[in-house]
Design an enzyme around this catalytic site. Structure first.
Site, PDB file in Angstrom:
ATOM      1  N   ASN A 117       0.761  -0.527   0.299  1.00  0.00           N
ATOM      2  CA  ASN A 117       0.258   0.097  -0.101  1.00  0.00           C
ATOM      3  C   ASN A 117       1.024   1.928  -0.114  1.00  0.00           C
ATOM      4  O   ASN A 117       2.005   1.227   0.366  1.00  0.00           O
ATOM      5  CB  ASN A 117      -0.900   0.008   0.993  1.00  0.00           C
ATOM      6  CG  ASN A 117      -1.688   1.104   1.520  1.00  0.00           C
ATOM      7  OD1 ASN A 117      -2.436   1.519   0.010  1.00  0.00           O
ATOM      8  ND2 ASN A 117      -2.248   1.773   2.527  1.00  0.00           N
ATOM      9  N   HIS A 119       0.674   5.367   1.456  1.00  0.00           N
ATOM     10  CA  HIS A 119      -0.048   5.841   2.182  1.00  0.00           C
ATOM     11  C   HIS A 119       0.772   7.649   2.066  1.00  0.00           C
ATOM     12  O   HIS A 119       1.767   7.459   3.068  1.00  0.00           O
ATOM     13  CB  HIS A 119       0.349   5.078   4.026  1.00  0.00           C
ATOM     14  CG  HIS A 119      -0.998   5.698   4.846  1.00  0.00           C
ATOM     15  ND1 HIS A 119      -1.935   5.628   4.778  1.00  0.00           N
ATOM     16  CD2 HIS A 119      -0.445   6.655   6.021  1.00  0.00           C
ATOM     17  CE1 HIS A 119      -2.644   6.477   5.583  1.00  0.00           C
ATOM     18  NE2 HIS A 119      -1.667   7.626   6.494  1.00  0.00           N
ATOM     19  N   SER A 146       5.113   7.197   2.526  1.00  0.00           N
ATOM     20  CA  SER A 146       5.115   5.705   2.724  1.00  0.00           C
ATOM     21  C   SER A 146       4.747   4.618   1.876  1.00  0.00           C
ATOM     22  O   SER A 146       3.441   4.380   1.477  1.00  0.00           O
ATOM     23  CB  SER A 146       5.244   5.213   4.667  1.00  0.00           C
ATOM     24  OG  SER A 146       5.353   6.103   5.112  1.00  0.00           O
ATOM     25  N   ASP A 155      -2.683  -0.173   8.242  1.00  0.00           N
ATOM     26  CA  ASP A 155      -1.843   1.078   7.831  1.00  0.00           C
ATOM     27  C   ASP A 155      -0.779   1.087   9.119  1.00  0.00           C
ATOM     28  O   ASP A 155      -0.131   1.934   9.643  1.00  0.00           O
ATOM     29  CB  ASP A 155      -1.630   3.069   7.665  1.00  0.00           C
ATOM     30  CG  ASP A 155      -3.380   2.804   7.114  1.00  0.00           C
ATOM     31  OD1 ASP A 155      -3.001   2.670   5.806  1.00  0.00           O
ATOM     32  OD2 ASP A 155      -3.714   3.912   7.262  1.00  0.00           O
TER      33      ASP A 155
HETATM   34  C1  GRF Z   1      -3.080   8.901  -2.815  1.00  0.00           C
HETATM   35  O1  GRF Z   1      -2.568   9.553  -1.334  1.00  0.00           O
HETATM   36  C2  GRF Z   1      -2.503   7.475  -1.575  1.00  0.00           C
HETATM   37  O2  GRF Z   1      -1.508   7.431  -0.781  1.00  0.00           O
HETATM   38  C3  GRF Z   1      -3.736   7.118  -0.366  1.00  0.00           C
HETATM   39  O3  GRF Z   1      -4.591   7.306  -1.204  1.00  0.00           O
HETATM   40  C4  GRF Z   1      -4.480   7.994  -2.695  1.00  0.00           C
HETATM   41  C5  GRF Z   1      -5.227   7.367  -3.484  1.00  0.00           C
HETATM   42  O4  GRF Z   1      -4.718   9.055  -4.556  1.00  0.00           O
HETATM   43  N1  GRF Z   1      -3.949   5.797   0.085  1.00  0.00           N
HETATM   44  P1  GRF Z   1      -5.049   8.246  -5.792  1.00  0.00           P
HETATM   45  O5  GRF Z   1      -5.671   7.334  -6.653  1.00  0.00           O
HETATM   46  O6  GRF Z   1      -3.280   7.632  -6.860  1.00  0.00           O
HETATM   47  O7  GRF Z   1      -4.074   9.623  -7.049  1.00  0.00           O
END
Ligand code: GRF
Length: 223
Positions: A117, A119, A146, A155
């Site tokens: 993932n 984050h 991260s 997370d």
């Molecule tokens: C990103 O900020 C990611 O870190 C979080 O959700 C958001 C997704 O953005 N998990 P995108 O859909 O990749 O533009």
């Protein structure tokens, strides 16, 4: 043909899960196209038929799968159906890229060591949502993003790679989010490259980097 041009690099098969904008998925596609990232996106899954990120997959001729959670009696049956659809593509890794649904424990355990993932914070700080405003409210001088393995607690899985973004005077949640997102687009493809090249691995809950236990994440400086 000689040397590097004739060498075939096998590509890491992945399936991407997203619920919205899809800019991280797009960054991965760009890195494959532009930087030769040895990754093959076999399919993109979404729990939302109108997720904007699905368009990037369609434009690239990548299979898309959409399942509507409303069609399933509970989270477990939805996740089981999702898992069957994902497994049909035999991914080495499953990538959460803005997938905005809590995953069942069974699903996470099924992909232990194969589920990553991204984050938008320097984990373990600011788990959950609304990370940029919370970072500003807390008055931290450094924020960031991260890449981590997913475990059952939200997370909280082992962090592999982080990008540090300094908080500047006058930053708003929007300006900070923009700079963090730029770094997300840098570190997710990089972590995938490490995985594809065999530098990054998972062995029974322990992250290995270049064959050594990784006790704290690799860190890059952002701006
Ligand atoms: C990103 O900020 C990611 O870190 C979080 O959700 C958001 C997704 O953005 N998990 P995108 O859909 O990749 O533009």
């Amino acid at each position: 043909m000689s040397g590097s041009t004739s060498r075939r690099v096998s590509r890491l098969p992945v399936v991407v899960l997203l619920s919205g904008r899809g800019s991280n998925f797009k960054a991965i596609l760009d890195a494959i196209e532009r930087d030769g990232l040895p990754v093959e996106v076999r399919a993109v899954f979404s729990n939302k038929a109108d997720a904007r990120g699905l368009a990037y997959a369609r434009n690239a001729g990548i299979d898309t799968i959409v399942l509507n959670p409303g069609d399933y009696p509970d989270r477990y049956s939805f996740d089981r159906a999702m898992q069957a659809r994902i497994d049909a593509y035999q991914p080495a890794l499953v990538l959460l890229a803005g997938y905005m649904r809590i995953l069942s424990g069974d699903f996470v355990r099924h992909y232990a060591g194969r589920l990553l993932n991204i984050h938008p914070s320097l984990l373990p700080a600011f788990r959950g949502l609304d990370t940029h405003q919370r970072a500003l409210d807390a008055g931290v001088s450094e924020h960031g993003a991260s890449v981590h393995f997913v475990t059952e607690e939200l997370d909280s899985g082992p962090v592999v790679l982080q990008a540090v973004v300094p908080v500047k005077a006058g930053d708003t949640a929007e300006t900070l989010a923009r700079r963090v997102l730029e770094q997300e687009h840098r570190i997710y493809p990089l972590a995938l490259r490490w995985f594809a090249e065999g530098r990054l691995d998972w062995n029974r809950g322990q992250v290995l980097f270049d064959g050594q236990a990784l006790h704290s994440p690799q860190r890059l400086a952002g701006c």
